[in-house]
Scaffold this motif. Structure first.
Motif, PDB file in Angstrom:
ATOM      1  N   SER A  41      54.719  32.466  31.716  1.00 55.56           N
ATOM      2  CA  SER A  41      54.151  31.125  31.524  1.00 55.56           C
ATOM      3  C   SER A  41      53.636  30.527  32.836  1.00 55.56           C
ATOM      4  N   ASP A  42      54.192  30.965  33.969  1.00 61.97           N
ATOM      5  CA  ASP A  42      53.707  30.490  35.269  1.00 61.97           C
ATOM      6  C   ASP A  42      52.402  31.170  35.686  1.00 61.97           C
ATOM      7  N   CYS A  43      51.971  32.167  34.917  1.00 59.52           N
ATOM      8  CA  CYS A  43      50.744  32.902  35.252  1.00 59.52           C
ATOM      9  C   CYS A  43      49.526  32.384  34.494  1.00 59.52           C
ATOM     10  N   TYR A  44      49.710  31.322  33.689  1.00 61.72           N
ATOM     11  CA  TYR A  44      48.578  30.774  32.941  1.00 61.72           C
ATOM     12  C   TYR A  44      47.512  30.219  33.882  1.00 61.72           C
ATOM     13  N   ARG A  45      47.957  29.607  34.985  1.00 63.00           N
ATOM     14  CA  ARG A  45      47.013  29.109  35.988  1.00 63.00           C
ATOM     15  C   ARG A  45      47.223  29.853  37.300  1.00 63.00           C
ATOM     16  N   GLY A  74      46.047  25.412  39.344  1.00 58.25           N
ATOM     17  CA  GLY A  74      45.088  26.511  39.491  1.00 58.25           C
ATOM     18  C   GLY A  74      44.133  26.635  38.322  1.00 58.25           C
ATOM     19  N   ALA A  75      43.214  27.610  38.417  1.00 57.22           N
ATOM     20  CA  ALA A  75      42.259  27.874  37.335  1.00 57.22           C
ATOM     21  C   ALA A  75      42.972  28.535  36.157  1.00 57.22           C
ATOM     22  N   ARG A  76      42.479  28.256  34.961  1.00 58.90           N
ATOM     23  CA  ARG A  76      43.123  28.773  33.756  1.00 58.90           C
ATOM     24  C   ARG A  76      42.852  30.270  33.567  1.00 58.90           C
TER      25      ARG A  76
END
Length: 458
Positions: free
Chosen positions: A76-80, A87-89
């Motif tokens: 879930s922390d890698c979505y942005r 960060g970017a989506r």
């Protein structure tokens, strides 16, 4: 003033990335997760518990729940990117892998992810046909007695489910599926509750708890190893939803930040599903012992009340209509987006037609979408007709996608995202976690493939 007003309206209908504004909430997220997780896998958990026994069975269910939560927390922390909040989506799992791990690993991830989604669609066709057949068989046993020869084929039910999915597959995308996910989640609660209630009622009626610490005995040690391995594969199939986690997270509105909402939803959904899984697995084994069926609600450990068995199987069918779409929509979106980029001026790919039917809202149809999605549904239905083996197919699918998609990629992306250096304490802990899960996956895969081959040859 008119121009300014129109620009303000356009901004109000778009999110920070220019796409349609996201409206997903904690509750719709939980519904999506439960629809994805409580699927056909829950019906095999009593059989899995029976193979593992009274200690290893419940412990395995709890361990897989913990692993699934850790995986969802990391992912879930890698979505942005590069920052998990600002960060970017990354709209899909593949997007996140591409940003964090590079092009080569993206191809590997995409192959495994879409193969797993396709396989899950096949499994759902099989499960639905089994449940639809069980309704007919339950009525037959009720009329003619429990020892009557009530045998029916699967093919017609698979074709019927395929026809329904051809229609449902014309739902444009994930953002238009909230109603279907909520309906499917309600159905999953219904049939899970019926399964555990019938198991509990049978235990109380018999006055004893069946089963043993070692599980169902087998003729040889080798056969026991195969059965235990296949049981682990079935449990692995029942839990993880990492391959569609980021697609679900992309439906959430913010604030609060998407990763915070996703972690809360994962925690709630995994707690709920683990409760149902433990109840279904343990009460099913306690009720039937060594005679535990492969499918708790259609294996006919329960015959009466037949109307309740019918209702439970109807709930399964309705749930899997939504579940099939949960796992198919990301495949549709990927292939259609790729085709639009590859053929930007092709009218067959790009042109939409508005169709208005009486008493229904206007519907936008694209011929390419219609053809591709229909062919996809037809292919999953065809494969299911060739390999209609419930437990064995679930085991193979669970073992194939568990370690790479639920463990390896989330861990490696988390290292990059959070800039965790090699041989630090957190790096050692997560790498050890990944290696242990890899060993379990290898054992489950070998046993599940052996089971599928044996079923096909028998």
């Amino acid at each position: 003033m008119a121009v300014q007003h129109s620009l303000e309206l356009a901004n109000d209908s778009c999110d920070d990335d220019g796409r349609q504004i996201r409206t997903g909430t904690l509750w719709t997220c939980i519904a999506h997760i439960i629809t994805a997780v409580i699927g056909s896998g829950v019906l095999s958990l009593a059989w899995s518990t029976a193979q593992l026994g009274w200690i290893a069975g419940p412990v395995s269910l709890l361990c897989f729940a913990i692993v699934t939560y850790v995986s969802s927390f990391l992912l879930s922390d890698c979505y942005r990117s590069p920052h998990p909040v600002t960060g970017a989506r990354n709209y899909t799992y593949m997007d996140a892998v591409g940003v964090n791990l590079g092009r080569k690993q993206t191809w590997v991830c995409g192959l495994l992810q879409y193969l797993s989604m396709y396989g899950t669609g096949v499994a759902y066709v099989i499960t639905t046909s089994v449940s639809m057949r069980a309704i007919q068989e339950a009525n037959c046993y009720h009329k003619k007695g429990h020892k009557a020869l009530c045998a029916y084929g699967d093919t017609s039910y698979m074709l019927l489910f395929g026809a329904i999915q051809v229609v449902c597959s014309q739902i444009p995308d994930f953002h238009n599926m909230e109603w279907l996910s909520i309906l499917a989640a309600v159905m999953s609660f219904s049939y899970s509750s019926i399964g555990l209630s019938l198991g509990l009622a049978k235990v109380i009626g018999d006055g004893r708890i069946k089963g043993s610490i070692g599980g169902i005995p087998t003729a040889t040690t080798a056969k026991k190893v195969w059965k235990v391995s296949q049981a682990l594969g079935d449990i692995a199939f029942a839990y993880p939803y990492s391959l569609i986690l980021l697609e679900i997270q992309d439906t959430l509105k913010s604030p609060p930040s998407e990763n915070q909402t996703m972690k809360k939803a994962s925690r709630a959904a995994i707690f709920i599903t683990t409760f149902f899984y433990l109840c279904c697995g343990c009460f099913g084994y306690a009720a039937f012992g060594n005679l535990t069926p492969g499918n708790l609600l259609s294996g006919f450990g329960f015959y009466e009340p037949y109307w309740l068995i019918d209702f439970a199987n109807v709930c399964i069918v309705l749930h899997l209509v939504g579940g099939y779409q949960i796992y198919s929509q990301p495949v549709f979106a990927f292939f259609e987006r790729w085709s639009a980029e590859k053929f930007p001026s092709n009218g067959f790919v790009k042109t939409f037609y508005t169709i208005k039917l009486p008493m229904l809202p206007a519907f936008r149809m694209n011929l390419f979408r219609l053809c591709f999605r229909t062919a996809y549904v037809a292919s999953t239905t065809g494969v299911a007709m060739v390999f209609p083996y419930f437990n064995q197919v679930l085991g193979v699918l669970g073992a194939l996608n568990f370690w790479p998609l639920a463990i390896y990629f989330p861990v490696e992306m988390y290292f990059v995202q959070m800039k965790i250096g090699a041989w630090t304490r957190k790096w050692i802990v997560l790498q050890s976690f990944s290696i242990v899960c890899l060993l379990v996956t290898m054992v489950a895969l070998v046993g599940s493939v052996e089971g599928l081959i044996s079923a096909k040859l028998s």
